[in-house]
Design an enzyme around this catalytic site. Structure first.
Site, PDB file in Angstrom:
ATOM      1  CG  ASP A 192      36.052  39.072  47.391  1.00 16.87           C
ATOM      2  OD1 ASP A 192      35.659  38.353  48.327  1.00 16.87           O
ATOM      3  OD2 ASP A 192      36.925  39.942  47.529  1.00 16.87           O
ATOM      4  CG  HIS A 232      35.993  39.267  51.565  1.00 20.73           C
ATOM      5  ND1 HIS A 232      36.836  39.132  50.487  1.00 20.73           N
ATOM      6  CD2 HIS A 232      36.776  39.653  52.590  1.00 20.73           C
ATOM      7  CE1 HIS A 232      38.075  39.429  50.848  1.00 20.73           C
ATOM      8  NE2 HIS A 232      38.061  39.745  52.122  1.00 20.73           N
ATOM      9  CB  SER A 410      40.847  41.188  52.506  1.00 20.55           C
ATOM     10  OG  SER A 410      40.958  39.803  52.381  1.00 20.55           O
TER      11      SER A 410
END
Length: 565
Positions: A192, A232, A410
């Site tokens: 990520d 994220h 995601s």
């Protein structure tokens, strides 16, 4: 963050030890910064390598070899490190910053200006070179626009899971946990853009305290610092490994993790795909079981050339080719489909087009496809996504440790990655491809799959029953039973450890596997069939810690845990 920024709403030692050219290390570009770019340099062969497929322990960990052996996957010349002689000659070219080598691609990632690249390409063992970033090093473009945040909702009906209940329940993870499978013994690599807060948030406290955060690697900066940059990765890790009872529970809260930053969030260039490749090879060498990648690539910043839909054919994009090899060496690669469903692109993005991986689309809590979820098929006509999970109003963990909600494939991706971990834990003799196949067959659309949701929403119980037709989950005794336990618990020093057997586990030969808190197999023993109600377990050589003991009689399994002081 590469491509999926718009998805947001809210040999190991050798790899790290490779030095850059003197005076021009990563993160410290030379005076020719304006012209220095990264390149993927392919070699013609691996001539002169001191490594051999007959001695793979020189470049693969014991756990990596065990993963291959269980699945009868041979070590191939593809797995050999690049020739050290070639590496030294490339480093010797003045002006070269040497970053990484790639076993699978037989290549090196270097940074240099165009004149220096010509010198590198003139070396007799160099086949070709591909430029990975066209912008000057250190420049940044603006991040892509985020999707609007979903409205907050009431916590789930199971207080243990908090707001994460719906996403876990939808794929059968609640039943999976009730059966005793929470990811113990499984290793998951998360690729990520950053993991701020994982080192401080209470949701990740048990991950830190149990020693299940196995390593961190920032591929972008060539360091171990990952608790920075974009959150994220924190969001996605929490969906799998979050573990704070009565507040938030991930789908594999007891798995062990390796965290990688592969995304240089401010810009969008193919160098991030090369970072994905580096991380995947590291994960392979370390013995990782599952890669969870909520990343995707299709459109790059000018002047880097973007992909077209025709390139989504399973053999063109760097990340796609890397994901395919990762699948070939026995890892389950779980990757987001993309968030292009409402755009002119519409289709999946790389590496979601890779063969033999599990591409995950997004659905809402009622199993309807999300409008933004990228659709299939691949350019060469293969069904995609493979499965789907909750990617609308998914409960996520923020860098500050708060629980909020967000939309995106995601987020459906790590829901499924945790499901894979628990299902594979429950069925350790399966190959990676069998795991994918059974979860597809468990899907809500298994008899009529489509290119919106794939095989639909997978389900642990259905998949388990397909894998174990003789002892289906619905009719078998609970995995953990009050009449099946170890004692004394905790044990101390050289104390004897005993296993109390229930009636179903007597008069049958037993296989006992012990895993430490980091997910490593630390002991294994076979016990001959006996009518006795108690058998002795060999725990004398175990170091102090928390252990999970998986006991099988060939038909079903029991799970017990104990502590050694």
């Amino acid at each position: 963050m590469t491509a999926f920024r718009c998805f947001l709403t809210a040999g190991l030692s050798a790899l790290l030890a490779l030095p850059a050219a003197a005076g021009a290390g990563p993160g410290h570009p030379s005076a020719t910064t304006a012209t220095v770019r990264k390149h993927l340099v392919y070699f013609k062969d691996k001539a002169g390598t001191p490594f051999s497929v007959a001695q793979p322990d020189a470049f693969l960990s014991g756990r990596a070899l065990q993963r291959r052996q269980r699945q009868q996957i041979a070590v191939l010349p593809r797995d050999l490190p690049v020739s050290p002689a070639y590496v030294q000659q490339v480093k010797a070219v003045a002006g070269v910053q040497y970053w990484y080598s790639s076993r699978w691609f037989n290549a090196a990632i270097v940074a240099c200006d165009s004149a220096t690249l010509l010198k590198v390409q003139a070396l007799p063992f160099v086949r070709s070179a591909q430029t990975l970033n066209r912008a000057q090093l250190g420049t940044a473009t603006q991040p892509k626009t985020e999707l609007p945040a979903a409205a907050d909702q009431v916590a789930g009906t199971r207080s243990q899971y908090g707001k994460a209940y719906a996403q876990a329940q939808q794929v059968g993870a609640v039943q999976m946990h009730d059966a005793g499978f929470r990811g113990e013994g499984m290793q998951i690599a998360v690729f990520d853009a950053g993991f701020p807060g994982v080192n401080t948030a209470s949701v990740f406290a048990s991950l830190r305290q149990d020693g299940r955060l196995l390593n961190t690697f920032n591929v972008v900066e060539k360091s171990t610092d990952v608790f920075q940059r974009d959150s994220h990765g924190t969001n996605c890790l929490g969906i799998i490994g979050g573990d704070e009872p009565d507040r938030y529970q991930g789908t594999a809260p007891k798995a062990a993790f390796r965290l990688f930053i592969t995304e240089d969030q401010p810009s969008e260039h193919p160098v991030e795909e090369a970072n994905w490749l580096v991380a995947a090879e590291y994960a392979d060498s370390a013995g990782v079981d599952i890669i969870s990648s909520s990343l995707g690539y299709n459109t790059f910043d000018a002047p880097s050339a973007s992909y077209s839909y025709a390139d989504m054919n399973g053999r063109t994009a760097i990340s796609t080719r890397a994901a395919t090899v990762a699948a070939r060496v026995g890892m389950v690669v779980v990757n987001s489909a993309g968030n292009e469903g409402n755009s002119n692109w519409r289709y999946i993005v790389a590496p979601a087009d890779a063969d033999s991986i599990m591409t995950v689309g997004a659905a809402d809590s009622l199993a309807f496809v999300a409008g933004f979820s990228s659709r299939g098929p691949t350019a060469d006509g293969r069904l995609k996504p493979n499965v789907s999970a909750m990617g609308v109003a998914t409960a996520i963990v923020t860098a500050g440790g708060a629980i909020t909600r967000g939309n995106g494939t995601s987020y459906s991706c790590p829901v499924v990655a945790g499901l894979v971990a628990g299902f594979w834990q429950a069925n350790p003799r399966l190959t990676a491809q069998q795991v994918i196949s059974l979860l597809e067959r468990s899907g809500s659309l298994s008899t009529n799959p489509n290119n919106d949701l794939g095989y639909g929403i997978p389900n642990f119980a259905r998949a388990y029953n397909l894998a174990n037709p003789g002892a289906p989950l619905a009719t078998r005794a609970p995995l953990s039973r009050p009449d099946f336990f170890v004692y004394p618990n905790p044990i101390q020093g050289a104390d004897n450890l005993y296993l109390q057997l229930d009636a179903g586990f007597r008069a049958a030969p037993l296989e006992v596997r012990m895993f430490n808190a980091r997910g490593a197999l630390v002991a294994q023993q076979r016990i001959a069939a006996t009518a006795a109600g108690t058998v002795r377990l060999d725990a004398a050589d175990l170091r102090p810690g928390v252990f999970t003991c998986l006991v099988s009689n060939g038909r079903e399994q029991r799970l017990v845990r104990f502590v050694k002081l």
